[in-house]
Design a protein around this motif. Structure first.
Motif, PDB file in Angstrom:
ATOM      1  N   ASP A   1       5.740  -9.839  -4.628  1.00  0.00           N
ATOM      2  CA  ASP A   1       4.611 -10.536  -3.876  1.00  0.00           C
ATOM      3  C   ASP A   1       3.888  -9.273  -3.369  1.00  0.00           C
ATOM      4  OD1 ASP A   1       3.476 -12.442  -1.572  1.00  0.00           O
ATOM      5  OD2 ASP A   1       4.273 -10.503  -0.500  1.00  0.00           O
ATOM      6  N   HIS A   2       2.421  -9.443  -3.340  1.00  0.00           N
ATOM      7  CA  HIS A   2       1.442  -8.204  -3.027  1.00  0.00           C
ATOM      8  C   HIS A   2       1.672  -7.692  -1.681  1.00  0.00           C
ATOM      9  CE1 HIS A   2      -1.301 -11.068  -5.181  1.00  0.00           C
ATOM     10  NE2 HIS A   2      -2.071 -10.047  -5.384  1.00  0.00           N
ATOM     11  N   ASP A   3       1.895  -8.274  -0.630  1.00  0.00           N
ATOM     12  CA  ASP A   3       2.254  -7.645   0.840  1.00  0.00           C
ATOM     13  C   ASP A   3       3.717  -7.077   0.840  1.00  0.00           C
ATOM     14  OD1 ASP A   3      -0.080  -8.650   1.399  1.00  0.00           O
ATOM     15  OD2 ASP A   3       0.824 -10.629   2.501  1.00  0.00           O
ATOM     16  N   LYS A   4       4.773  -7.663   0.204  1.00  0.00           N
ATOM     17  CA  LYS A   4       6.041  -7.079  -0.068  1.00  0.00           C
ATOM     18  C   LYS A   4       5.842  -5.697  -0.698  1.00  0.00           C
ATOM     19  CE  LYS A   4      10.811  -7.676  -1.836  1.00  0.00           C
ATOM     20  NZ  LYS A   4      11.506  -8.536  -2.800  1.00  0.00           N
ATOM     21  N   TYR A   5       5.312  -5.519  -1.798  1.00  0.00           N
ATOM     22  CA  TYR A   5       4.920  -4.410  -2.445  1.00  0.00           C
ATOM     23  C   TYR A   5       4.347  -3.141  -1.817  1.00  0.00           C
ATOM     24  CZ  TYR A   5       3.289  -1.140  -5.995  1.00  0.00           C
ATOM     25  OH  TYR A   5       2.976  -0.001  -6.955  1.00  0.00           O
ATOM     26  N   TYR A   6       3.111  -3.671  -1.021  1.00  0.00           N
ATOM     27  CA  TYR A   6       2.604  -2.720  -0.174  1.00  0.00           C
ATOM     28  C   TYR A   6       3.353  -2.082   0.681  1.00  0.00           C
ATOM     29  CZ  TYR A   6      -1.034  -3.202  -3.731  1.00  0.00           C
ATOM     30  OH  TYR A   6      -1.862  -3.006  -4.718  1.00  0.00           O
ATOM     31  N   ALA A   7       3.939  -3.064   1.434  1.00  0.00           N
ATOM     32  CA  ALA A   7       4.983  -2.843   2.780  1.00  0.00           C
ATOM     33  C   ALA A   7       5.969  -1.764   2.287  1.00  0.00           C
ATOM     34  CB  ALA A   7       5.394  -4.224   3.224  1.00  0.00           C
ATOM     35  N   GLU A   8       6.557  -2.104   1.160  1.00  0.00           N
ATOM     36  CA  GLU A   8       7.416  -1.197   0.746  1.00  0.00           C
ATOM     37  C   GLU A   8       6.878   0.441   0.382  1.00  0.00           C
ATOM     38  OE1 GLU A   8      10.737  -0.594  -2.932  1.00  0.00           O
ATOM     39  OE2 GLU A   8       9.547  -2.461  -2.885  1.00  0.00           O
ATOM     40  N   LEU A   9       5.812   0.410  -0.041  1.00  0.00           N
ATOM     41  CA  LEU A   9       5.071   1.778  -0.450  1.00  0.00           C
ATOM     42  C   LEU A   9       4.674   2.407   0.997  1.00  0.00           C
ATOM     43  CD1 LEU A   9       2.421   0.753  -3.128  1.00  0.00           C
ATOM     44  CD2 LEU A   9       4.710   1.747  -3.584  1.00  0.00           C
ATOM     45  N   ILE A  10       4.356   1.796   2.124  1.00  0.00           N
ATOM     46  CA  ILE A  10       4.186   2.383   3.112  1.00  0.00           C
ATOM     47  C   ILE A  10       5.655   2.802   3.617  1.00  0.00           C
ATOM     48  CG2 ILE A  10       3.673   2.119   5.689  1.00  0.00           C
ATOM     49  CD1 ILE A  10       1.292   0.009   4.429  1.00  0.00           C
ATOM     50  N   TRP A  11       6.488   1.927   3.623  1.00  0.00           N
ATOM     51  CA  TRP A  11       7.996   2.272   4.168  1.00  0.00           C
ATOM     52  C   TRP A  11       8.412   3.765   3.398  1.00  0.00           C
ATOM     53  CZ3 TRP A  11      10.980   1.565   8.247  1.00  0.00           C
ATOM     54  CH2 TRP A  11      12.335   2.211   8.029  1.00  0.00           C
ATOM     55  N   LYS A  12       8.542   3.625   2.112  1.00  0.00           N
ATOM     56  CA  LYS A  12       8.650   4.863   1.291  1.00  0.00           C
ATOM     57  C   LYS A  12       7.948   6.074   1.721  1.00  0.00           C
ATOM     58  CE  LYS A  12      10.651   2.531  -2.854  1.00  0.00           C
ATOM     59  NZ  LYS A  12      10.616   2.046  -4.122  1.00  0.00           N
ATOM     60  N   ALA A  13       6.818   5.913   1.926  1.00  0.00           N
ATOM     61  CA  ALA A  13       5.608   7.143   2.446  1.00  0.00           C
ATOM     62  C   ALA A  13       6.325   7.620   3.703  1.00  0.00           C
ATOM     63  CB  ALA A  13       4.330   6.604   2.302  1.00  0.00           C
ATOM     64  N   VAL A  14       6.670   6.713   4.487  1.00  0.00           N
ATOM     65  CA  VAL A  14       7.087   7.465   5.727  1.00  0.00           C
ATOM     66  C   VAL A  14       8.708   7.630   6.213  1.00  0.00           C
ATOM     67  CG1 VAL A  14       4.872   6.212   6.977  1.00  0.00           C
ATOM     68  CG2 VAL A  14       7.061   5.071   7.038  1.00  0.00           C
ATOM     69  N   ASP A  15       9.534   6.939   5.455  1.00  0.00           N
ATOM     70  CA  ASP A  15      10.730   7.129   5.628  1.00  0.00           C
ATOM     71  C   ASP A  15      11.413   8.590   5.127  1.00  0.00           C
ATOM     72  OD1 ASP A  15      13.523   5.797   6.365  1.00  0.00           O
ATOM     73  OD2 ASP A  15      13.971   5.524   4.257  1.00  0.00           O
ATOM     74  N   GLY A  16      12.407   8.727   5.780  1.00  0.00           N
ATOM     75  CA  GLY A  16      12.876  10.274   5.456  1.00  0.00           C
ATOM     76  C   GLY A  16      12.278  11.325   6.148  1.00  0.00           C
ATOM     77  N   MET A  17      12.478  12.603   5.239  1.00  0.00           N
ATOM     78  CA  MET A  17      11.864  13.774   5.842  1.00  0.00           C
ATOM     79  C   MET A  17      10.724  13.868   5.190  1.00  0.00           C
ATOM     80  SD  MET A  17      14.151  15.682   7.893  1.00  0.00           S
ATOM     81  CE  MET A  17      13.571  17.336   7.512  1.00  0.00           C
TER      82      MET A  17
END
Length: 320
Positions: free
Chosen positions: A230-246
């Motif tokens: 799904d579009h929104d699932k994909y882009y939500a995951e990209l944002i999460w990966k961009a801000v998650d962790g160090m």
């Protein structure tokens, strides 16, 4: 407040003229407007001052603040072309960036990107992709930009044929036939592919996404998976990966928010559903300064615009 491009261009010029820059005024003036209004603002600014608004913004800002503000001023097609050209320029290729901006595009969006790329860089996008990539990944990218992705009139029968063909090209043999997967996955729109993913799982146990994860590695597998979810699932995951962790993957964060700002409200809802975090608050925690002000303003405007669209008009409410 009604949009007045003459006034807005004067405000932008005053904010950047002379020593220093009034960043708050510049951010508010630019990030509060729709993509369509910003293109009128750019034209008006040029007519009034014989200057290029984007070039002036570049000269007055820096780092990711500059990138985010420039991305906001551009149309999604312009910024996508900027990302693609940068991804293929010089030594090496940023395949991850290419996947993120080329998947989930509708045919009119893809045609606009191809036309913009040719106009801006005097070369067809397809030629640059062919020069800079190879093998099955090249076939995948060329398929993405050239396949019509038309709606299928009777999808049930075609889905059944496709899942059998995919099974025989993957799980039902030693090795896998890249060409079959590329042909089917790049041919169809996201609605069809999501139905295909579910139907494959019902018939063979694993979903098609899971099958791709097992059969393919590297950027080809990453690109195929991006197309299937799904579009929104994909882009939500990209944002999460961009801000998650160090640290923060600023390039990825700006890419998603700039290129998909028209979908930020629905992406934010998916972000909350998946990660239990408010998108705006999570971005505020990870970035700072004027850069943060640009991104959060874009999210705020998207949420406000979506709320206004969903709110019934007075006439509709009265009729109800």
């Amino acid at each position: 407040m009604p949009f007045d491009p003459v006034h807005a261009s004067e405000v932008c010029r005053r904010a950047m003229k002379g020593w220093g820059c009034d960043d708050d005024i510049l951010i508010l003036t630019i990030c509060s407007r729709t993509t369509e209004e910003l293109q009128v603002l750019r034209e008006t600014y040029t007519k009034q001052f014989k200057r290029d608004l984007i070039l002036d913004v570049k000269s007055e800002t820096s780092w990711w603040y500059k990138e985010a503000l420039v991305a906001t001023l551009m149309t999604p097609e312009e910024y996508t072309c900027r990302v693609l050209h940068k991804a293929m320029a010089g030594m090496g290729t940023d395949e991850k960036a290419m996947i993120q901006v080329l998947t989930h595009l509708k045919p009119p969006e893809m045609e606009a990107i191809k036309a913009t790329y040719l106009s801006k860089y005097n070369k067809k996008l397809e030629y640059d992709i062919q020069d800079d990539t190879s093998g099955s990944l090249k076939k995948f990218f060329v398929g993405l930009i050239n396949s019509p992705r038309d709606r299928v009139p009777h999808p049930e029968a075609e889905i059944e044929r496709d899942i059998v063909e995919l099974y025989n090209a993957g799980q039902n043999r030693i090795g896998h036939d890249d060409d079959v997967f590329i042909k089917i996955i790049t041919k169809h729109d996201n609605e069809y592919l999501r139905a295909l993913n579910i139907a494959y799982g019902r018939k063979y146990g694993d979903t098609l996404v899971r099958c791709v994860q097992k059969q393919f590695s590297g950027y080809l597998g990453e690109g195929m998976q991006a197309m299937l979810v799904d579009h929104d699932k994909y882009y939500a995951e990209l944002i999460w990966k961009a801000v998650d962790g160090m640290g923060t993957d600023d390039a990825q964060l700006v890419r998603v928010i700039a290129c998909r700002r028209h979908r930020l409200h629905s992406i934010g809802m998916r972000f909350m559903l998946t990660y239990g975090k408010n998108l705006l608050h999570r971005v505020e925690q990870d970035v700072s300064g004027n850069y943060a002000k640009v991104l959060t303003k874009l999210i705020e405007v998207s949420e406000r615009t979506s709320a206004a669209r969903s709110k019934p008009s007075a006439a509709t409410a009265a009729a109800a």
